[in-house]
Write a protein that holds these residues in place. Structure first.
Motif, mmCIF file in Angstrom:
data_model
loop_
_atom_site.group_PDB
_atom_site.id
_atom_site.type_symbol
_atom_site.label_atom_id
_atom_site.label_comp_id
_atom_site.label_asym_id
_atom_site.label_seq_id
_atom_site.Cartn_x
_atom_site.Cartn_y
_atom_site.Cartn_z
ATOM 1 N N THR A 107 0.791 -1.104 0.044
ATOM 2 C CA THR A 107 -0.114 -0.037 0.050
ATOM 3 C C THR A 107 0.764 1.205 -0.009
ATOM 4 N N ASP A 108 0.278 2.383 -0.030
ATOM 5 C CA ASP A 108 0.923 3.653 -0.177
ATOM 6 C C ASP A 108 2.101 3.825 -0.832
ATOM 7 N N THR A 109 1.783 3.356 -2.292
ATOM 8 C CA THR A 109 3.007 3.091 -3.322
ATOM 9 C C THR A 109 3.089 4.354 -3.954
ATOM 10 N N GLU A 110 4.509 4.495 -4.258
ATOM 11 C CA GLU A 110 4.784 5.892 -5.065
ATOM 12 C C GLU A 110 5.903 5.047 -6.265
ATOM 13 N N PHE A 111 5.480 5.626 -7.288
ATOM 14 C CA PHE A 111 6.261 5.079 -8.577
ATOM 15 C C PHE A 111 7.380 6.083 -8.917
ATOM 16 N N THR A 112 8.500 5.669 -9.093
ATOM 17 C CA THR A 112 9.475 6.478 -9.700
ATOM 18 C C THR A 112 9.870 5.935 -11.055
ATOM 19 N N ILE A 113 9.534 6.739 -12.149
ATOM 20 C CA ILE A 113 9.847 6.131 -13.357
ATOM 21 C C ILE A 113 10.719 6.803 -14.136
ATOM 22 N N PRO A 114 11.827 6.305 -14.583
ATOM 23 C CA PRO A 114 12.657 6.960 -15.340
ATOM 24 C C PRO A 114 12.175 7.258 -16.793
ATOM 25 N N LYS A 115 12.921 8.408 -17.255
ATOM 26 C CA LYS A 115 12.842 8.530 -18.664
ATOM 27 C C LYS A 115 13.948 8.510 -19.473
ATOM 28 N N PRO A 120 16.230 -2.206 -22.133
ATOM 29 C CA PRO A 120 14.924 -2.442 -21.419
ATOM 30 C C PRO A 120 14.429 -1.106 -20.898
ATOM 31 N N ARG A 121 13.378 -0.963 -20.511
ATOM 32 C CA ARG A 121 12.365 0.078 -19.682
ATOM 33 C C ARG A 121 12.285 -0.505 -18.316
ATOM 34 N N TRP A 122 12.164 0.281 -17.102
ATOM 35 C CA TRP A 122 12.232 -0.105 -16.063
ATOM 36 C C TRP A 122 11.672 1.174 -15.131
ATOM 37 N N PHE A 123 11.106 0.644 -14.007
ATOM 38 C CA PHE A 123 10.667 1.662 -12.995
ATOM 39 C C PHE A 123 10.823 0.968 -11.561
ATOM 40 N N VAL A 124 10.523 1.847 -10.582
ATOM 41 C CA VAL A 124 10.608 1.453 -9.203
ATOM 42 C C VAL A 124 9.341 1.758 -8.518
ATOM 43 N N ALA A 125 8.918 0.756 -7.792
ATOM 44 C CA ALA A 125 7.517 0.941 -6.881
ATOM 45 C C ALA A 125 8.163 0.637 -5.276
ATOM 46 N N ASP A 126 7.843 2.112 -4.891
ATOM 47 C CA ASP A 126 8.018 2.185 -3.378
ATOM 48 C C ASP A 126 6.897 1.864 -2.469
ATOM 49 N N SER A 127 6.731 0.930 -1.788
ATOM 50 C CA SER A 127 5.549 0.613 -1.127
ATOM 51 C C SER A 127 5.693 0.285 0.438
ATOM 52 N N GLN A 128 4.682 0.352 1.237
ATOM 53 C CA GLN A 128 4.427 0.002 2.533
ATOM 54 C C GLN A 128 3.976 -1.479 2.363
ATOM 55 N N ALA A 129 4.572 -2.278 3.089
ATOM 56 C CA ALA A 129 4.350 -3.679 3.221
ATOM 57 C C ALA A 129 3.630 -4.000 4.545
ATOM 58 N N ASN A 130 2.766 -5.280 4.349
ATOM 59 C CA ASN A 130 2.179 -5.698 5.552
ATOM 60 C C ASN A 130 2.949 -6.586 6.425
ATOM 61 N N LYS A 131 4.177 -6.792 5.835
ATOM 62 C CA LYS A 131 5.192 -7.519 6.670
ATOM 63 C C LYS A 131 6.590 -6.936 7.072
ATOM 64 N N GLY A 132 6.954 -7.437 8.102
ATOM 65 C CA GLY A 132 8.184 -6.567 8.643
ATOM 66 C C GLY A 132 7.856 -5.470 9.422
ATOM 67 N N SER A 133 8.872 -4.526 9.751
ATOM 68 C CA SER A 133 8.592 -3.389 10.370
ATOM 69 C C SER A 133 7.759 -2.402 9.715
ATOM 70 N N ARG A 137 10.232 0.330 3.986
ATOM 71 C CA ARG A 137 9.663 0.414 2.618
ATOM 72 C C ARG A 137 10.154 -0.678 1.719
ATOM 73 N N TRP A 138 9.415 -1.278 0.873
ATOM 74 C CA TRP A 138 9.689 -2.301 -0.109
ATOM 75 C C TRP A 138 9.829 -1.554 -1.376
ATOM 76 N N LEU A 139 11.067 -1.685 -2.092
ATOM 77 C CA LEU A 139 11.360 -1.000 -3.263
ATOM 78 C C LEU A 139 11.377 -2.315 -4.333
ATOM 79 N N LEU A 140 10.756 -2.253 -5.340
ATOM 80 C CA LEU A 140 10.568 -3.349 -6.438
ATOM 81 C C LEU A 140 10.908 -2.671 -7.731
ATOM 82 N N VAL A 141 12.078 -3.467 -8.200
ATOM 83 C CA VAL A 141 12.324 -2.656 -9.604
ATOM 84 C C VAL A 141 11.648 -3.708 -10.701
ATOM 85 N N PHE A 142 10.760 -2.919 -11.338
ATOM 86 C CA PHE A 142 10.169 -3.725 -12.363
ATOM 87 C C PHE A 142 10.814 -3.498 -13.773
#
Length: 331
Positions: A107-115, A120-133, A137-142
């Motif tokens: 939840t509370d996800t912010e997307f950081t999308i490079p131009k 390949p093209r890619w972006f980062v999703a920065d989210s609050q997870a229900n696991k851990g502290s 923040r969980w950062l996932l690189v797509f």
């Protein structure tokens, strides 16, 4: 101290032994035709949100069932190696699935999308997870290698909320990627994996002291030789394809960079001293029989702050590292 030549020789032997052993901006034809040369955002916010939703659904399904096939088309690179091995072990230890698995919610996800131009093209999703502290923040690189491919997560990093840097963005909110050979950073991103592997073997001053650098080296040196047991370590960079480093420029001219390494630990017992292999995941992934030695293989993905020219401290700083067992070979 081992020379690079010695390490390469040992590396070939260990690698052989171990081997046996987390785009289009629109759907328009313009993007497909001109995407290789035009500088475009890697995705729209809507597209990124859909990719995150699809990943989370597949990830939860795979982890509940202990079946790596269920999210195989949504993970790649280091995350595929680490999570795939975990699921492979889980399938052996809990063949009916994991009844205690709590679904991941982001939840509370912010997307950081490079131009950028090209694939390949890619972006980062920065989210609050229900696991851990609650303060992480969980950062996932797509990443996506072409217009006809689905989004896959190659890197997963868990950071303290205060450690997520502020990214440099243009007037439209698009982020700035760093090139692999960026010469204004303390270490060019394309050299980070090799530099880290060399540091773990030989030391040096490229990285700031900490848990994943000086402390890890100290721990390995202390464990290298104990009564009846010798441990040898080998570290390798992974830099191509879905393991390629990816980085985003920060507002102070530095960069947050994700990169990958592979690690081997060979434990050899003295004659007559039994090897105690008690970990259920090691047993599940092990080939052969650990009569005198066992080689553990793992993959690690790192997130570091690579200083820019204006930084007072030019040592690369580790923000997080996730390492997972990917194989074991008994001999």
């Amino acid at each position: 101290m081992k020379t690079p030549q010695t390490l390469r020789r040992w590396g070939r032997l260990s690698t052989s032994a171990a081997a046996v052993t987390v785009l289009s901006v629109t759907a328009s034809g313009c993007m497909v035709v001109h995407g290789e040369r035009e500088i475009l955002p890697g995705a729209t916010k809507t597209e990124a949100a859909r990719a995150l939703k699809d990943f989370t659904a597949a990830y939860n399904e795979a982890n509940a069932a202990n079946d790596q096939a269920l999210d195989a088309d949504r993970v790649t690179g280091p995350l595929a190696d680490i999570d795939g091995a975990k699921l492979k072990a889980g399938a052996k230890n809990q063949p009916g699935g994991n009844p205690d698995y709590a679904p991941l919610k982001l939840t509370d996800t912010e997307f950081t999308i490079p131009k950028k131009a090209g694939w390949p093209r890619w972006f980062v999703a920065d989210s609050q997870a229900n696991k851990g502290s609650d303060n992480t923040r969980w950062l996932l690189v797509f990443t996506r290698g072409g217009a006809d491919e689905v989004w896959e997560v190659s890197y997963l990093t868990i950071l303290a909320a205060d450690d997520v840097p502020e990214f440099k963005k243009d007037k439209d909110g698009w982020a700035e990627p760093v090139t692999a050979n960026a010469g204004d950073l303390a270490v060019p991103p394309q050299d980070l994996a090799e530099t880290y592997a060399t540091y773990l073997q030989e030391g040096g001053d490229a990285f700031a002291p900490g848990t994943h650098t000086s402390a890890w080296r100290d721990a390995r040196q202390k464990n290298a030789e104990k009564p009846g047991l010798v441990r040898q370590y080998l570290d390798e960079p992974l830099t191509s394809g879905d393991y390629a480093p990816l980085g985003l420029r920060t507002t102070d001219g530095s960069a947050l960079v994700f990169f990958t390494t592979r690690h081997y630990e060979k434990q050899t017992a003295a004659q007559g001293v039994p090897l105690n292999v008690s970990d259920a995941n090691v047993k599940a992934l092990m080939t052969g029989e650990a009569k005198q030695s066992i080689t553990l293989e793992s993959v690690s993905n790192q997130a570091v702050l690579d200083p820019g020219p204006g930084a007072a401290d030019q040592n690369v700083e580790f923000l997080a590292r996730i390492q997972g067992l990917t194989g074991a070979k008994g001999e």
